[in-house]
Design a protein around this motif. Structure first.
Motif, PDB file in Angstrom:
ATOM      1  N   ARG A  23      33.522  -9.437  16.445  1.00 47.43           N
ATOM      2  CA  ARG A  23      32.562  -9.415  17.403  1.00 47.43           C
ATOM      3  C   ARG A  23      31.170  -9.979  16.350  1.00 47.43           C
ATOM      4  NH1 ARG A  23      34.300  -4.588  19.690  1.00 47.43           N
ATOM      5  NH2 ARG A  23      33.098  -3.495  18.290  1.00 47.43           N
ATOM      6  N   HIS A  24      31.077  -9.344  15.212  1.00 49.18           N
ATOM      7  CA  HIS A  24      30.029  -9.981  14.186  1.00 49.18           C
ATOM      8  C   HIS A  24      30.236 -11.431  14.077  1.00 49.18           C
ATOM      9  CE1 HIS A  24      27.630 -10.281  10.797  1.00 49.18           C
ATOM     10  NE2 HIS A  24      28.624 -10.836  10.250  1.00 49.18           N
ATOM     11  N   LEU A  25      31.364 -11.832  13.590  1.00 47.50           N
ATOM     12  CA  LEU A  25      31.759 -13.117  13.567  1.00 47.50           C
ATOM     13  C   LEU A  25      31.222 -14.175  14.653  1.00 47.50           C
ATOM     14  CD1 LEU A  25      34.987 -13.174  11.469  1.00 47.50           C
ATOM     15  CD2 LEU A  25      32.873 -13.519  10.494  1.00 47.50           C
ATOM     16  N   ALA A  26      31.571 -13.772  15.773  1.00 43.86           N
ATOM     17  CA  ALA A  26      31.216 -14.585  16.874  1.00 43.86           C
ATOM     18  C   ALA A  26      29.638 -14.500  17.078  1.00 43.86           C
ATOM     19  CB  ALA A  26      31.770 -14.103  18.045  1.00 43.86           C
ATOM     20  N   ALA A  27      28.954 -13.603  16.783  1.00 42.36           N
ATOM     21  CA  ALA A  27      27.607 -13.197  16.878  1.00 42.36           C
ATOM     22  C   ALA A  27      26.844 -14.191  15.840  1.00 42.36           C
ATOM     23  CB  ALA A  27      27.202 -11.938  16.939  1.00 42.36           C
ATOM     24  N   ALA A  28      27.495 -14.304  14.674  1.00 45.42           N
ATOM     25  CA  ALA A  28      26.913 -14.958  13.567  1.00 45.42           C
ATOM     26  C   ALA A  28      26.992 -16.279  13.625  1.00 45.42           C
ATOM     27  CB  ALA A  28      27.415 -14.503  12.216  1.00 45.42           C
ATOM     28  N   GLY A  29      27.799 -17.002  14.627  1.00 46.74           N
ATOM     29  CA  GLY A  29      28.099 -18.259  14.901  1.00 46.74           C
ATOM     30  C   GLY A  29      29.393 -18.960  14.047  1.00 46.74           C
ATOM     31  N   PHE A  30      30.060 -17.932  13.515  1.00 43.43           N
ATOM     32  CA  PHE A  30      31.304 -18.554  12.683  1.00 43.43           C
ATOM     33  C   PHE A  30      32.466 -18.605  13.756  1.00 43.43           C
ATOM     34  CE2 PHE A  30      35.256 -17.534  10.658  1.00 43.43           C
ATOM     35  CZ  PHE A  30      35.143 -18.482   9.473  1.00 43.43           C
ATOM     36  N   HIS A  77      33.408 -15.571   4.758  1.00 46.25           N
ATOM     37  CA  HIS A  77      32.914 -14.586   3.699  1.00 46.25           C
ATOM     38  C   HIS A  77      31.417 -14.610   3.651  1.00 46.25           C
ATOM     39  CE1 HIS A  77      36.532 -14.409   0.750  1.00 46.25           C
ATOM     40  NE2 HIS A  77      36.579 -13.676   1.743  1.00 46.25           N
ATOM     41  N   ASP A  78      30.622 -15.825   3.741  1.00 50.48           N
ATOM     42  CA  ASP A  78      29.197 -15.778   3.778  1.00 50.48           C
ATOM     43  C   ASP A  78      28.731 -15.086   4.814  1.00 50.48           C
ATOM     44  OD1 ASP A  78      29.379 -17.213   1.443  1.00 50.48           O
ATOM     45  OD2 ASP A  78      28.620 -19.038   2.084  1.00 50.48           O
ATOM     46  N   ALA A  79      29.723 -15.306   6.128  1.00 51.28           N
ATOM     47  CA  ALA A  79      29.078 -14.596   7.316  1.00 51.28           C
ATOM     48  C   ALA A  79      29.228 -12.852   7.329  1.00 51.28           C
ATOM     49  CB  ALA A  79      30.051 -14.890   8.492  1.00 51.28           C
ATOM     50  N   THR A  80      29.796 -12.429   6.426  1.00 53.31           N
ATOM     51  CA  THR A  80      29.793 -10.997   6.298  1.00 53.31           C
ATOM     52  C   THR A  80      29.091 -10.426   5.170  1.00 53.31           C
ATOM     53  OG1 THR A  80      31.997 -11.056   5.078  1.00 53.31           O
ATOM     54  CG2 THR A  80      32.073 -11.210   7.493  1.00 53.31           C
ATOM     55  N   ALA A  81      28.673 -11.348   4.396  1.00 54.50           N
ATOM     56  CA  ALA A  81      28.076 -10.639   2.944  1.00 54.50           C
ATOM     57  C   ALA A  81      26.821 -10.005   3.294  1.00 54.50           C
ATOM     58  CB  ALA A  81      27.465 -11.727   1.923  1.00 54.50           C
ATOM     59  N   GLY A  82      26.842  -8.804   2.667  1.00 57.45           N
ATOM     60  CA  GLY A  82      25.258  -8.001   2.887  1.00 57.45           C
ATOM     61  C   GLY A  82      25.305  -7.406   4.133  1.00 57.45           C
ATOM     62  N   THR A  83      26.267  -7.463   4.807  1.00 54.27           N
ATOM     63  CA  THR A  83      26.272  -6.540   6.383  1.00 54.27           C
ATOM     64  C   THR A  83      26.727  -5.212   6.098  1.00 54.27           C
ATOM     65  OG1 THR A  83      28.451  -7.405   6.847  1.00 54.27           O
ATOM     66  CG2 THR A  83      26.792  -8.832   7.196  1.00 54.27           C
ATOM     67  N   GLY A  84      26.630  -4.380   7.052  1.00 57.57           N
ATOM     68  CA  GLY A  84      26.955  -3.006   7.057  1.00 57.57           C
ATOM     69  C   GLY A  84      28.575  -3.018   6.945  1.00 57.57           C
ATOM     70  N   LEU A  85      29.150  -4.131   7.836  1.00 62.51           N
ATOM     71  CA  LEU A  85      30.798  -4.112   7.799  1.00 62.51           C
ATOM     72  C   LEU A  85      31.291  -4.183   6.272  1.00 62.51           C
ATOM     73  CD1 LEU A  85      31.179  -6.465  10.842  1.00 62.51           C
ATOM     74  CD2 LEU A  85      31.833  -4.235  10.901  1.00 62.51           C
ATOM     75  N   ALA A  86      30.492  -4.817   5.389  1.00 58.36           N
ATOM     76  CA  ALA A  86      30.983  -5.181   3.974  1.00 58.36           C
ATOM     77  C   ALA A  86      31.065  -3.691   3.327  1.00 58.36           C
ATOM     78  CB  ALA A  86      30.298  -6.165   3.303  1.00 58.36           C
ATOM     79  N   GLY A  87      30.304  -2.767   4.007  1.00 53.52           N
ATOM     80  CA  GLY A  87      30.365  -1.251   3.311  1.00 53.52           C
ATOM     81  C   GLY A  87      29.782  -1.314   1.843  1.00 53.52           C
ATOM     82  N   GLY A  88      28.936  -2.032   1.174  1.00 54.71           N
ATOM     83  CA  GLY A  88      28.521  -2.117  -0.180  1.00 54.71           C
ATOM     84  C   GLY A  88      29.295  -2.944  -0.894  1.00 54.71           C
ATOM     85  N   GLU A  89      30.379  -3.315  -0.312  1.00 57.56           N
ATOM     86  CA  GLU A  89      31.216  -4.469  -1.178  1.00 57.56           C
ATOM     87  C   GLU A  89      30.528  -5.728  -0.862  1.00 57.56           C
ATOM     88  OE1 GLU A  89      33.684  -4.045  -3.096  1.00 57.56           O
ATOM     89  OE2 GLU A  89      34.593  -2.138  -2.977  1.00 57.56           O
ATOM     90  N   GLU A  90      31.127  -6.810  -1.791  1.00 59.83           N
ATOM     91  CA  GLU A  90      30.636  -8.143  -1.626  1.00 59.83           C
ATOM     92  C   GLU A  90      30.767  -8.581  -0.236  1.00 59.83           C
ATOM     93  OE1 GLU A  90      30.682 -11.270  -4.827  1.00 59.83           O
ATOM     94  OE2 GLU A  90      32.743 -10.135  -4.909  1.00 59.83           O
ATOM     95  N   VAL A  91      31.963  -8.782   0.451  1.00 58.92           N
ATOM     96  CA  VAL A  91      32.256  -9.218   1.832  1.00 58.92           C
ATOM     97  C   VAL A  91      33.424  -8.333   2.612  1.00 58.92           C
ATOM     98  CG1 VAL A  91      31.770 -11.336   1.032  1.00 58.92           C
ATOM     99  CG2 VAL A  91      34.173 -10.748   0.828  1.00 58.92           C
ATOM    100  N   VAL A  92      33.592  -8.814   3.577  1.00 60.46           N
ATOM    101  CA  VAL A  92      34.752  -8.238   4.312  1.00 60.46           C
ATOM    102  C   VAL A  92      35.761  -9.289   3.945  1.00 60.46           C
ATOM    103  CG1 VAL A  92      35.816  -8.051   6.642  1.00 60.46           C
ATOM    104  CG2 VAL A  92      33.584  -7.383   6.331  1.00 60.46           C
TER     105      VAL A  92
END
Length: 218
Positions: A23-30, A77-92
């Motif tokens: 859902r996040h990837l779709a909302a981010a336009g990926f 990766h760039d679409a998930t970097a810095g998001t809550g889904l990455a849980g403090g890691e670099e990316v999903v």
């Protein structure tokens, strides 16, 4: 299972997280992932079907296709970097990137598929290393080292990864982790396969790294 213009996937323990990522990837336009469309009456995830071709034969891919896959993974990766889904890691992380999970339309890489229970937060290098292993067919069956290094460099340059040595080290570590996991679960045949991969990397990693770093791809 394909049903019309959708794909149905059975649920697993990490399904809610995977669906949140989609859902996040779709909302981010990926556009390089299937769309999560809900669940059916049997509790299966409903995903949009992505038309195209998938291959397990890395050697059959052109440089354009490998480069397109590298750009697609970077976009994910760039679409998930810095998001809550990455849980403090670099990316999903996707967890199983390779030509077997990439849809191609001609020379274009158009989507990453098979979003399964390996989807999780982590460092980019984990996904990049796995992708390079698969797209460059790193190992005894992958042909001449120069060819493996070339395919790996095509992917890394398209992704924008600056350090081939870091990726080679991660591939070797991936093989060691897999060997240890199979041994811990008494899967002797699988452990032996990865022991072979570990041995191959111990013999060839320095040369592979040198070839990858020596020159830009053709």
């Amino acid at each position: 299972m394909r049903v019309g213009d959708t794909v149905r996937r059975p649920p697993h323990d990490r399904s809610p997280y995977v669906h949140a990522v989609l859902r996040h990837l779709a909302a981010a336009g990926f556009d390089g992932a299937p769309r999560f469309l809900g669940t059916d009456a049997r509790g299966r995830a409903i995903l949009s079907y992505v038309d195209g071709t998938v291959t397990a034969d890395a050697a059959a891919l052109s440089d354009l296709q490998v480069a397109g896959a590298g750009r697609l993974v970077r976009g994910f990766h760039d679409a998930t970097a810095g998001t809550g889904l990455a849980g403090g890691e670099e990316v999903v992380l996707h967890g199983d990137l390779g030509p077997h999970n990439t849809v191609f339309a001609g020379e274009r890489a158009v989507a990453l598929i098979d979003w399964d229970d390996g989807v999780a937060p982590g460092p980019r290098v984990r996904d990049v290393g796995h992708a390079v292993w698969c797209f460059a067919d790193i190992g005894a069956s992958g042909g001449p080292l120069a060819v493996q290094a070339h395919r790996a460099r095509v992917f890394l340059d398209a992704y924008g990864w600056p350090d081939p040595a870091e990726v080679v080290d991660e591939i070797a570590a991936r093989f060691r982790r897999a060997r240890a996991d199979h041994l811990a679960h008494d899967r002797a045949d699988a452990a032996a396969i990865f022991a072979g991969y570990v041995g191959w990397m111990e013999r060839h990693a320095p040369t592979l790294t040198t070839l990858m770093a020596a020159a830009p791809p053709r």
